[in-house]
Design a protein around this motif. Sequence first.
Motif, PDB file in Angstrom:
ATOM      1  N   ARG A  98      -6.622 -44.897 -19.553  1.00 45.40           N
ATOM      2  CA  ARG A  98      -6.760 -45.918 -20.651  1.00 45.40           C
ATOM      3  C   ARG A  98      -5.207 -46.445 -21.109  1.00 45.40           C
ATOM      4  O   ARG A  98      -5.034 -47.707 -21.239  1.00 45.40           O
ATOM      5  N   VAL A  99      -4.268 -45.519 -20.933  1.00 51.02           N
ATOM      6  CA  VAL A  99      -2.787 -46.022 -21.265  1.00 51.02           C
ATOM      7  C   VAL A  99      -2.136 -46.922 -20.169  1.00 51.02           C
ATOM      8  O   VAL A  99      -1.694 -47.818 -20.644  1.00 51.02           O
ATOM      9  N   ARG A 100      -2.662 -46.790 -18.930  1.00 50.50           N
ATOM     10  CA  ARG A 100      -1.999 -47.588 -17.762  1.00 50.50           C
ATOM     11  C   ARG A 100      -2.289 -49.181 -18.166  1.00 50.50           C
ATOM     12  O   ARG A 100      -1.880 -49.988 -17.624  1.00 50.50           O
ATOM     13  N   TYR A 103       5.587 -42.574 -11.726  1.00 54.51           N
ATOM     14  CA  TYR A 103       6.038 -42.926 -13.345  1.00 54.51           C
ATOM     15  C   TYR A 103       6.735 -41.693 -13.649  1.00 54.51           C
ATOM     16  O   TYR A 103       7.866 -42.237 -14.235  1.00 54.51           O
ATOM     17  N   VAL A 104       6.298 -40.696 -13.602  1.00 54.49           N
ATOM     18  CA  VAL A 104       7.217 -39.417 -13.955  1.00 54.49           C
ATOM     19  C   VAL A 104       8.695 -39.527 -13.303  1.00 54.49           C
ATOM     20  O   VAL A 104       9.648 -39.239 -13.948  1.00 54.49           O
ATOM     21  N   ALA A 105       8.471 -39.610 -11.929  1.00 52.58           N
ATOM     22  CA  ALA A 105       9.773 -39.418 -11.244  1.00 52.58           C
ATOM     23  C   ALA A 105      10.761 -40.611 -11.675  1.00 52.58           C
ATOM     24  O   ALA A 105      12.011 -40.370 -11.922  1.00 52.58           O
ATOM     25  N   ALA A 106      10.172 -41.749 -12.183  1.00 52.29           N
ATOM     26  CA  ALA A 106      11.326 -42.763 -12.624  1.00 52.29           C
ATOM     27  C   ALA A 106      11.806 -42.895 -14.107  1.00 52.29           C
ATOM     28  O   ALA A 106      12.813 -43.119 -14.304  1.00 52.29           O
ATOM     29  N   ARG A 107      10.904 -41.934 -14.745  1.00 51.10           N
ATOM     30  CA  ARG A 107      11.209 -42.167 -16.069  1.00 51.10           C
ATOM     31  C   ARG A 107      11.569 -40.756 -16.756  1.00 51.10           C
ATOM     32  O   ARG A 107      11.962 -40.594 -17.959  1.00 51.10           O
ATOM     33  N   GLN A 108      11.456 -39.554 -16.264  1.00 52.66           N
ATOM     34  CA  GLN A 108      11.706 -38.151 -16.785  1.00 52.66           C
ATOM     35  C   GLN A 108      12.891 -38.126 -17.310  1.00 52.66           C
ATOM     36  O   GLN A 108      13.102 -37.509 -18.311  1.00 52.66           O
ATOM     37  N   MET A 138       4.057 -47.729 -21.425  1.00 48.16           N
ATOM     38  CA  MET A 138       3.570 -46.319 -21.356  1.00 48.16           C
ATOM     39  C   MET A 138       4.796 -45.568 -21.914  1.00 48.16           C
ATOM     40  O   MET A 138       4.642 -44.319 -22.545  1.00 48.16           O
ATOM     41  N   ASP A 139       5.928 -45.909 -21.789  1.00 46.23           N
ATOM     42  CA  ASP A 139       7.294 -45.210 -22.579  1.00 46.23           C
ATOM     43  C   ASP A 139       6.748 -45.115 -23.931  1.00 46.23           C
ATOM     44  O   ASP A 139       7.118 -44.033 -24.672  1.00 46.23           O
TER      45      ASP A 139
END
Lengths: 401, 189
Positions: free
Chosen positions: B66-68, B27-32, B73-74
């Motif tokens: 919880r968030v997933r 997720y981080v790699a895709a959205r950072q 998530m964004d």
Amino acid sequence: MSDDLGPLLSRTFQEHAATVPDPRQMADAARHRARAIVRRRVAGVVAVTVGVVATGLVAASVTAVDRADSPPAERAPEVRLTTPPGARTVVSLDGLTAGAAPRVGWLDGDVFHHSAGHDVPLPIGATIAVEHGAGTVAVRDSEHPALYLLDAAGTATVTAIGNRPVAAPGGRAGYLAQEEGSLVVLPSETSDGWSAELEATYRSTPVGFLADGRLVVEVGPATDGGRATYLLAGPHRTSRWRGDGAVRATDPGGTAIGVVTPGRSPCIELWPTPAGPASWRACPPPSAAAAATYPDVAGFSPDGDLLLVRGPDPGGRGTRHVAVVDVASGTVVHELAAGDQAVIGQALLESDDTVLLAVWEGGRRALVRCAVEVGTGCETATAPTPVSRTDWAPAPMAPQR
Amino acid sequence: MDGQATAVTKPRTGVADASREIAFEAYVAARQRTLLRTAVMLTGDVHAAEDLLQTALARLYLSWDRVRQDTSMDAYVRRIMVNQHTAWWRRAWRRKELPVAMVREDAASPASPTTEGTVEGVAERDALWQHVHRLPPRQRAAVVLRFYEDLTEAQTAEVLGCAVGTVKSQTSRALHSLRAALAAERGLS
């Protein structure tokens, strides 16, 4: 320019976005920071816990206040909160004369009537307000509560995510800054502001100030029912109160606290200082059905000589009676009981001589002022206004406690 | 009385969380990159933005399970960034610092006149950028979410944790302030 600001903003943002360099892989750094957050939380809990269970060497690393707030060795003398003959007044809106406006601030719809006499327009939906100097701290309560610091004209100087404002005479005010996980005490004319980080902020409730500026904060109950009370004197001067129970009221002009003990039949206790011991304790009488019981504490008088206690209020929608109690002796001075069709919402000692009650009766609401002195009677402090029981706001006043 | 009424999040360890770690990294790699740009819009400064995003991602990591469950998530990260940035701004306010102090004076000018219109146009957008970062944080967040992220009023309200009406009023006040600031600047020039 007036109509193309949106596109201009979009273009401006896009231009700047294009200049942002690609970040390094951030997952590891985020994980590292997350673990640091956890360590910090754990360290905070351990520090507090150690301060509670240990003495001597450890106490020296906490604060001087900790040592002073040692638990009492013996249980306080028990008193009975029994109303003396002739000291009971039944409060009904019918037939009351109109008196002066309240001497505390109070909410009426979207307007806060400040005790200084001016009206402060509030943000839409604000349901809680306390005074801060000539201004107001207002809250729109919701899952993500918005807190506004308003000047005397109602202009928001600060907006934050926060709740549970608390205030005291002399301009002291504070609130819970939820997103920051801290408790904020605002600067006043005589003192600087400060903030202290709290664990479990969402379960924390600032109760009130003491004359020395300490702020009493209740934390809990936790899922296991546990709770704790802290005395905050500044950002790094936190001590835990070691009594058994919840502090429900503070004497803003002195050092006394009003306490409710845990259990199905809670007792109330009067502690002249947080260090204790309690000077008296009042528990429900064995045959409670025959007498008024007072499981909660509402607040102190400005001079600290009187304590207001209130009867059962399980849903927070009103009680049938409150009583003014002499702090020194623990005796009932005056019981104020709701009429047949009435309930008493918020109640506070407006002055050393008067009590203000939020009363709903038969489809009307009003703030009612009653004298502490028995036989002097009551009057309306606001005109009775039609409202359904459902729509009635039982706590419209801004206590300074 | 319990010794401690607070609950803390326990450190996560063990192989059982391996898939979780992979999912977080993915997720981080895709959205950072995208999220960092939003953070820059909020803070006006790349270094502050990295700090802000790292804080938000750390909170996401702690709340991942919880968030997933949530599909957005964004939205969660944006909300944390907006709230955290507001908190920083408030701390600066308590220290009697002006909000503009959080804007770097050496913020790079984003575009050159040869590629992006006239010199006057670039100057105006540069001035607008500076004025945006003098707005109170919630107003700034509202215009960033509306005019950079292109979120609807309802989506913006979800991120800000407020009513749609509040988004409208915050945006309206922000635009009013920006128009006034630009008009004043034109009057001076």
